[in-house]
Design an enzyme around this catalytic site. Structure first.
Site, PDB file in Angstrom:
ATOM      1  N   HIS A 112       0.674  -1.299   0.210  1.00 51.43           N
ATOM      2  CA  HIS A 112      -0.266  -0.129   0.359  1.00 51.43           C
ATOM      3  C   HIS A 112       0.627   1.426   0.098  1.00 51.43           C
ATOM      4  O   HIS A 112       1.884   1.116   0.470  1.00 51.43           O
ATOM      5  CB  HIS A 112      -1.081  -0.353   1.607  1.00 51.43           C
ATOM      6  CG  HIS A 112      -1.709  -1.072   1.255  1.00 51.43           C
ATOM      7  ND1 HIS A 112      -2.953  -0.530   1.906  1.00 51.43           N
ATOM      8  CD2 HIS A 112      -1.796  -1.952  -0.271  1.00 51.43           C
ATOM      9  CE1 HIS A 112      -3.659  -2.186   1.907  1.00 51.43           C
ATOM     10  NE2 HIS A 112      -3.477  -2.110   0.827  1.00 51.43           N
ATOM     11  N   GLU A 163       1.312   3.979   1.630  1.00 54.81           N
ATOM     12  CA  GLU A 163       1.138   4.691   3.166  1.00 54.81           C
ATOM     13  C   GLU A 163       2.384   3.653   3.806  1.00 54.81           C
ATOM     14  O   GLU A 163       3.078   3.743   3.996  1.00 54.81           O
ATOM     15  CB  GLU A 163       0.303   4.237   3.831  1.00 54.81           C
ATOM     16  CG  GLU A 163      -1.200   4.749   3.645  1.00 54.81           C
ATOM     17  CD  GLU A 163      -2.595   4.141   3.368  1.00 54.81           C
ATOM     18  OE1 GLU A 163      -1.635   2.786   1.977  1.00 54.81           O
ATOM     19  OE2 GLU A 163      -2.692   4.268   3.728  1.00 54.81           O
TER      20      GLU A 163
END
Length: 164
Positions: A85, A87
């Site tokens: 992901h 993040e």
């Protein structure tokens, strides 16, 4: 993406969210494109987008996502997802010293039509964000100026009650 015209000026928050959106377009994901920007003391510390680990096969090159035919929604089937992901990628690119007290800006884009997706970290990314010492997470909610949500990192949904 929020743009300015004439003498208008894009807000600082929308500028960082715009940066996150630009990185989202580098995503190799066919289901949802996400971009993240970490900012500390008004300077960009790190960026990330969702995609397969470096050098590994990715969905956009293969032309298929294993989650789409199963109609899996946000938060479902991540074990069969090839992507790291946005993040997590942004956090992997910096030290804890850089992340403690920093803010994370997150933008999601729907690949089919380029529309803005209401950004939200999954519980695993929320755990990483909290552990890294991020202060606040700014989540773009639409393509409109100043349409974002600010969540203190410790208030993120980092686990789901009763989930297996």
């Amino acid at each position: 993406m929020v743009i300015s015209t004439g003498a208008d000026r894009v807000s600082k928050i929308d500028t960082y969210l715009n940066c996150a959106e630009v990185f989202a377009y580098r995503s190799t994901c066919l289901k949802r494109k996400y971009g993240a920007v970490i900012v500390k003391n008004d300077a960009v510390v790190s960026t990330g987008y969702n995609g397969s680990p470096r050098g590994m096969e990715n969905c956009c090159d293969k032309g298929e996502c294993p989650r789409i035919p199963l109609d899996m929604h946000q938060g479902d089937g991540y074990a069969m997802c090839k992507a790291v992901h946005a993040e997590a990628n942004a956090l992997l690119n910096c030290s804890r010293e850089q992340t403690v007290g920093a803010d994370l800006y997150l933008t999601g884009v729907n690949p089919a039509d380029g529309s803005t997706h209401q950004a939200k970290p999954c519980p695993l990314c929320a755990r990483l964000i909290i552990q890294a010492g991020i202060k606040n997470v700014y989540l773009r909610q639409s393509a409109n100026a100043d349409d974002y949500t600010i969540i203190p990192a410790e208030k993120l949904e980092w686990f789901k009650e009763g989930s297996a």
